[in-house]
Scaffold this motif. Structure first.
Motif, PDB file in Angstrom:
ATOM      1  N   GLY A 296       0.844  -1.339   0.141  1.00 46.75           N
ATOM      2  CA  GLY A 296       0.261  -0.013  -0.082  1.00 46.75           C
ATOM      3  C   GLY A 296       0.707   1.398  -0.078  1.00 46.75           C
ATOM      4  O   GLY A 296       0.283   2.446   0.228  1.00 46.75           O
ATOM      5  N   GLN A 297       2.239   1.303  -0.380  1.00 43.05           N
ATOM      6  CA  GLN A 297       3.074   2.490  -0.069  1.00 43.05           C
ATOM      7  C   GLN A 297       3.906   2.717  -1.414  1.00 43.05           C
ATOM      8  O   GLN A 297       4.670   3.257  -1.439  1.00 43.05           O
ATOM      9  N   ALA A 298       3.486   1.856  -2.432  1.00 45.97           N
ATOM     10  CA  ALA A 298       3.952   2.256  -3.853  1.00 45.97           C
ATOM     11  C   ALA A 298       3.432   3.431  -4.753  1.00 45.97           C
ATOM     12  O   ALA A 298       2.205   3.255  -4.440  1.00 45.97           O
ATOM     13  N   LYS A 299       3.822   4.183  -5.248  1.00 45.60           N
ATOM     14  CA  LYS A 299       3.102   5.196  -6.008  1.00 45.60           C
ATOM     15  C   LYS A 299       2.643   4.580  -7.215  1.00 45.60           C
ATOM     16  O   LYS A 299       1.399   4.856  -7.723  1.00 45.60           O
ATOM     17  N   ASP A 300       3.394   3.541  -8.143  1.00 40.11           N
ATOM     18  CA  ASP A 300       3.201   3.275  -9.104  1.00 40.11           C
ATOM     19  C   ASP A 300       3.461   1.558  -9.290  1.00 40.11           C
ATOM     20  O   ASP A 300       4.651   1.322  -9.380  1.00 40.11           O
ATOM     21  N   LYS A 423     -16.558  10.906 -12.398  1.00 44.03           N
ATOM     22  CA  LYS A 423     -16.708  11.274 -13.919  1.00 44.03           C
ATOM     23  C   LYS A 423     -15.484  10.635 -14.656  1.00 44.03           C
ATOM     24  O   LYS A 423     -15.544  10.218 -15.827  1.00 44.03           O
ATOM     25  N   PHE A 424     -14.505  10.896 -14.206  1.00 48.18           N
ATOM     26  CA  PHE A 424     -13.110  10.823 -15.055  1.00 48.18           C
ATOM     27  C   PHE A 424     -12.562   9.416 -14.513  1.00 48.18           C
ATOM     28  O   PHE A 424     -11.496   9.075 -14.970  1.00 48.18           O
ATOM     29  N   LEU A 425     -13.073   8.895 -13.881  1.00 45.62           N
ATOM     30  CA  LEU A 425     -12.521   7.489 -13.206  1.00 45.62           C
ATOM     31  C   LEU A 425     -12.686   6.321 -14.388  1.00 45.62           C
ATOM     32  O   LEU A 425     -13.770   5.946 -14.769  1.00 45.62           O
ATOM     33  N   LYS A 426     -11.462   5.699 -15.100  1.00 51.56           N
ATOM     34  CA  LYS A 426     -11.786   5.020 -16.257  1.00 51.56           C
ATOM     35  C   LYS A 426     -11.969   3.621 -15.728  1.00 51.56           C
ATOM     36  O   LYS A 426     -11.620   3.234 -14.504  1.00 51.56           O
ATOM     37  N   ASN A 427     -12.302   2.477 -16.695  1.00 54.81           N
ATOM     38  CA  ASN A 427     -12.586   1.370 -16.112  1.00 54.81           C
ATOM     39  C   ASN A 427     -11.096   0.858 -15.703  1.00 54.81           C
ATOM     40  O   ASN A 427     -10.046   1.000 -16.390  1.00 54.81           O
ATOM     41  N   GLY A 428     -11.135   0.020 -14.783  1.00 56.78           N
ATOM     42  CA  GLY A 428      -9.963  -0.685 -13.970  1.00 56.78           C
ATOM     43  C   GLY A 428      -9.025   0.229 -13.359  1.00 56.78           C
ATOM     44  O   GLY A 428      -8.073   0.177 -12.944  1.00 56.78           O
ATOM     45  N   GLU A 429      -9.552   1.411 -12.951  1.00 55.08           N
ATOM     46  CA  GLU A 429      -8.993   2.509 -12.015  1.00 55.08           C
ATOM     47  C   GLU A 429      -9.540   2.675 -10.848  1.00 55.08           C
ATOM     48  O   GLU A 429     -10.857   2.359 -10.439  1.00 55.08           O
ATOM     49  N   GLY A 430      -9.019   2.925  -9.760  1.00 59.24           N
ATOM     50  CA  GLY A 430      -9.283   3.300  -8.252  1.00 59.24           C
ATOM     51  C   GLY A 430      -9.059   4.651  -7.869  1.00 59.24           C
ATOM     52  O   GLY A 430      -7.703   4.882  -8.333  1.00 59.24           O
ATOM     53  N   LYS A 431      -9.554   5.213  -6.766  1.00 59.23           N
ATOM     54  CA  LYS A 431      -9.221   6.486  -6.324  1.00 59.23           C
ATOM     55  C   LYS A 431      -9.773   6.590  -4.842  1.00 59.23           C
ATOM     56  O   LYS A 431     -10.988   6.250  -4.996  1.00 59.23           O
ATOM     57  N   ALA A 441     -13.442   4.631  -1.157  1.00 59.02           N
ATOM     58  CA  ALA A 441     -12.398   3.871  -2.110  1.00 59.02           C
ATOM     59  C   ALA A 441     -13.406   3.890  -3.133  1.00 59.02           C
ATOM     60  O   ALA A 441     -14.210   2.851  -3.105  1.00 59.02           O
ATOM     61  N   ALA A 442     -13.212   4.484  -4.327  1.00 58.55           N
ATOM     62  CA  ALA A 442     -13.954   4.428  -5.690  1.00 58.55           C
ATOM     63  C   ALA A 442     -13.129   3.558  -6.699  1.00 58.55           C
ATOM     64  O   ALA A 442     -12.187   4.160  -6.802  1.00 58.55           O
ATOM     65  N   TYR A 461      -8.428   0.294  10.489  1.00 59.53           N
ATOM     66  CA  TYR A 461      -9.011   1.501  10.433  1.00 59.53           C
ATOM     67  C   TYR A 461      -7.764   2.524   9.640  1.00 59.53           C
ATOM     68  O   TYR A 461      -7.937   3.775   9.572  1.00 59.53           O
ATOM     69  N   CYS A 462      -6.775   1.841   8.928  1.00 58.37           N
ATOM     70  CA  CYS A 462      -5.905   2.894   8.217  1.00 58.37           C
ATOM     71  C   CYS A 462      -6.522   3.066   6.895  1.00 58.37           C
ATOM     72  O   CYS A 462      -7.397   2.363   6.461  1.00 58.37           O
ATOM     73  N   VAL A 463      -6.366   3.991   5.983  1.00 55.17           N
ATOM     74  CA  VAL A 463      -6.932   4.399   4.768  1.00 55.17           C
ATOM     75  C   VAL A 463      -6.240   3.686   3.853  1.00 55.17           C
ATOM     76  O   VAL A 463      -4.814   3.468   3.734  1.00 55.17           O
ATOM     77  N   VAL A 464      -7.048   2.585   3.087  1.00 56.14           N
ATOM     78  CA  VAL A 464      -6.406   1.864   1.842  1.00 56.14           C
ATOM     79  C   VAL A 464      -5.938   2.580   0.643  1.00 56.14           C
ATOM     80  O   VAL A 464      -6.352   3.863   0.457  1.00 56.14           O
ATOM     81  N   HIS A 465      -4.946   2.078  -0.102  1.00 54.02           N
ATOM     82  CA  HIS A 465      -4.376   2.709  -1.264  1.00 54.02           C
ATOM     83  C   HIS A 465      -4.728   1.845  -2.322  1.00 54.02           C
ATOM     84  O   HIS A 465      -4.700   0.473  -2.585  1.00 54.02           O
ATOM     85  N   TRP A 466      -5.229   2.693  -3.538  1.00 49.65           N
ATOM     86  CA  TRP A 466      -5.194   1.796  -4.765  1.00 49.65           C
ATOM     87  C   TRP A 466      -4.017   1.066  -5.429  1.00 49.65           C
ATOM     88  O   TRP A 466      -2.790   1.880  -5.493  1.00 49.65           O
TER      89      TRP A 466
END
Ligand SMILES: Cc1cc2nc3c(=O)[nH]c(=O)nc-3n(C[C@H](O)[C@H](O)[C@H](O)COP(=O)(O)OP(=O)(O)OC[C@H]3O[C@@H](n4cnc5c(N)ncnc54)[C@H](O)[C@@H]3O)c2cc1C
Length: 507
Positions: A296-300, A423-431, A441-442, A461-466
């Motif tokens: 959960g700590q990688a940028k990409d 609106k800008f969230l593409k298929n297969g993306e999360g934010k 978490a969308a 209860y930490c916040v999850v990352h995509w």
């Protein structure tokens, strides 16, 4: 990015039933990876009635996301043990791991498990002068501790090397085929294996342990968390485990030889890459594994995988890259796994903190735990005793990991957006977005369906990352991971992410 491990492509499937009623057994084993199935084998052979409760499919967890190497030295290298342990312990670590590899080999023969097991040498080398001292130190540690290791020549290692050592007689296999084959071989009236049966709660009492599952209540004299990391908040091992994600890629060679052996090389300023080949029938692959980072700590995340593809391209004439995958591991604060009763006198056992050495440690856990339950002496019980943790011994790593966790609790989120960004969230993306004052978490599925969940991990209860490579929600604190539907994939969390409904209420 679509990720699938090589082992998934070269394994069949198992067909064990789902639990549909209450049952009573001597030992309930939670998790059907290499740890759970090995423990079940040894307990059943010792005359205990056993039930393995697997949330999904046997062998489908981290066991099927490994490199499939079996060795008695360790990935963090033996010299890393020197500051905390004496030579006797280092020898015992190597000896215990050796006995686990031997048991795997015996099982392959005894049950005729078709898993491409073979003995190969294992190498550690440095690709530049900067890292040569690390290899020298490893050799000195092995010599001092009396662990067998030899100097390797440059002809043996198909990479540029400045220093190299060899450990002969190590092994490789297809880890998923092995576990599936072993499970099929041991299943019997007294050794039941249930798939698609998730354990949601453990309750220890005077008579034993009661487990609530999706299929019924299981009452047992003993229970084993063979879930890679113990489940829930009651077992406090998460403060001494650093959860890491690491990646693998497999490719075809266009020309040149597939190298035979286990190759661990130090590159750049000390990053380690592991390389091996795998062949089954006419098919051959080269595999590279590495690029770890805290969960959960990688940028990409995708970038970590692509670095491995680049590594293969730099060293081999690569054709198609056929597989890309990620897997999880848990680094223990004092370098050795925690295996045994979770606390003195407890009937609940843990087996965790394997780093990337758990194919061997998982089998060793089965040996230690089955002996403990049967009341037999095991020469390695004390080395890995789960209740051994002392802050003094592990202080530095313990503080480092927990400071990192604390930072995750208070850190502002990267990639945070507001509701309009959906609106800008593409298929297969999360934010992560802010919606009605809540962190949400969308994510959008491949087919465009929008999933909204509370962004708070249900463990602590930490916040999850995509995770943009595996398309999952990963918790940066203790490593719980969730799929886009919110379901628990791995880690200590027991409950799914809470759904966020259209009125903004969490349910
Ligand atoms: C990239 C990578 C490469 C690696 N390479 C090697 C290697 O070459 N050699 C080596 O020795 N080790 C290696 N490892 C480590 C090794 O793969 C693992 O340590 C090992 O597979 C762990 O096995 P396990 O049975 O403990 O866990 P898993 O295989 O993860 O099994 C745990 C099981 O528990 C189930 N489960 C979880 N929660 C529940 C629940 N609530 N109810 C019921 N079931 C549940 C899961 O579905 C899963 O099947 C590697 C790890 C990584 C990440």
């Amino acid at each position: 990015m679509f990720t699938q491990s090589l082992w998934n492509s070269f394994s069949g499937t198992t067909n064990f039933p789902q639990l549909t009623k209450d049952i009573q057994v001597d030992v309930a084993i939670v998790g059907g990876g290499i740890t759970g199935i090995s423990t079940a084998q040894l307990l059943a052979e010792a005359g205990f009635s056993v039930a393995v409760l697997e949330a999904r499919k046997v062998g489908g967890g981290t066991t099927s996301h490994s490199t499939g190497n079996l060795y008695y030295n360790i990935d963090q290298v033996l010299s890393s043990l020197q500051s905390k342990y004496n030579n006797e312990i280092i020898r015992r670590v190597a000896g215990s791991r050796n006995s686990a590899v031997q048991l795997i080999e015996e099982n392959v023969k005894k049950f005729q498990i078709d898993c491409d097991f073979k003995r190969v040498p294992s190498y550690l080398y440095s690709s530049n002068e900067e890292n040569a001292s690390k290899v020298d130190k490893e050799y000195e540690t092995a010599l001092e501790a009396g662990v067998k290791m030899e100097i390797a020549s440059s002809e043996e290692i198909p990479f540029k090397m400045t220093r190299g050592v060899r450990v002969s007689g190590q092994a490789q296999f297809n880890s998923m085929r092995y576990v599936q084959g072993l499970a099929n071989a041991i299943e019997s009236e007294s050794c039941k294996i249930y798939e698609n049966t998730r354990v949601d709660e453990f309750e220890e009492n005077d008579e034993g342990v009661t487990l609530s599952t999706t299929g019924g209540i299981v009452r047992a004299k003993y229970a084993v968390h063979a879930t890679h990391t113990p489940k829930g908040v009651k077992v406090m091992f998460h403060t001494v485990l650093g959860p890491y994600r690491e990646y693998g890629v497999a490719a075809k060679l266009s020309a040149g030889e597939y190298p035979e052996g286990i190759f661990w090389g130090y590159y750049g300023s000390g990053e380690k890459v592991s390389v091996r080949s795998y062949s089954r029938g006419e098919e051959k692959f080269i595999i590279a594994v590495g690029q770890p980072h805290k969960v959960g700590q990688a940028k990409d995340n995708s970038q970590h995988i692509e670095q491995l593809v680049t590594f293969l391209k730099d060293h081999f004439d690569i054709g198609e890259v056929t597989h890309r995958w990620g897997g999880q591991h848990y680094k223990p604060a004092d370098k050795l796994p925690y295996i045994g009763p979770q606390s003195e006198g407890s009937r609940i056992y843990v087996a965790t903190g394997f780093s990337t050495d758990g194919l061997t440690y998982g089998v060793l856990s089965g040996m230690i735990i089955s002996d403990h339950i049967a009341g037999n002496e095991n020469p390695y019980t004390e080395v890995y005793k789960a209740s051994r943790f002392t802050p003094a011994k592990s202080a530095k790593e313990f503080l480092k990991e927990n400071l990192n966790v604390a930072t995750q609790f208070i850190k502002d989120l990267p990639f945070k957006g507001d509701e309009d960004e959906l609106k800008f969230l593409k298929n297969g993306e999360g934010k992560i977005i802010e919606k009605d004052g809540h962190k949400v978490a969308a994510s959008r599925s491949e087919s465009g369906e929008l999933n909204l969940h509370s962004a708070f991990c249900t463990h602590m209860y930490c916040v999850v990352h995509w995770n943009n490579a595996e398309r999952t929600w990963d918790c940066p604190c203790h490593g719980s991971r969730f799929n886009q539907e919110g379901g628990v994939l791995e880690g200590p969390a027991l409950e799914p992410l809470k759904k966020f409904n259209s009125s903004g209420e969490k349910s």
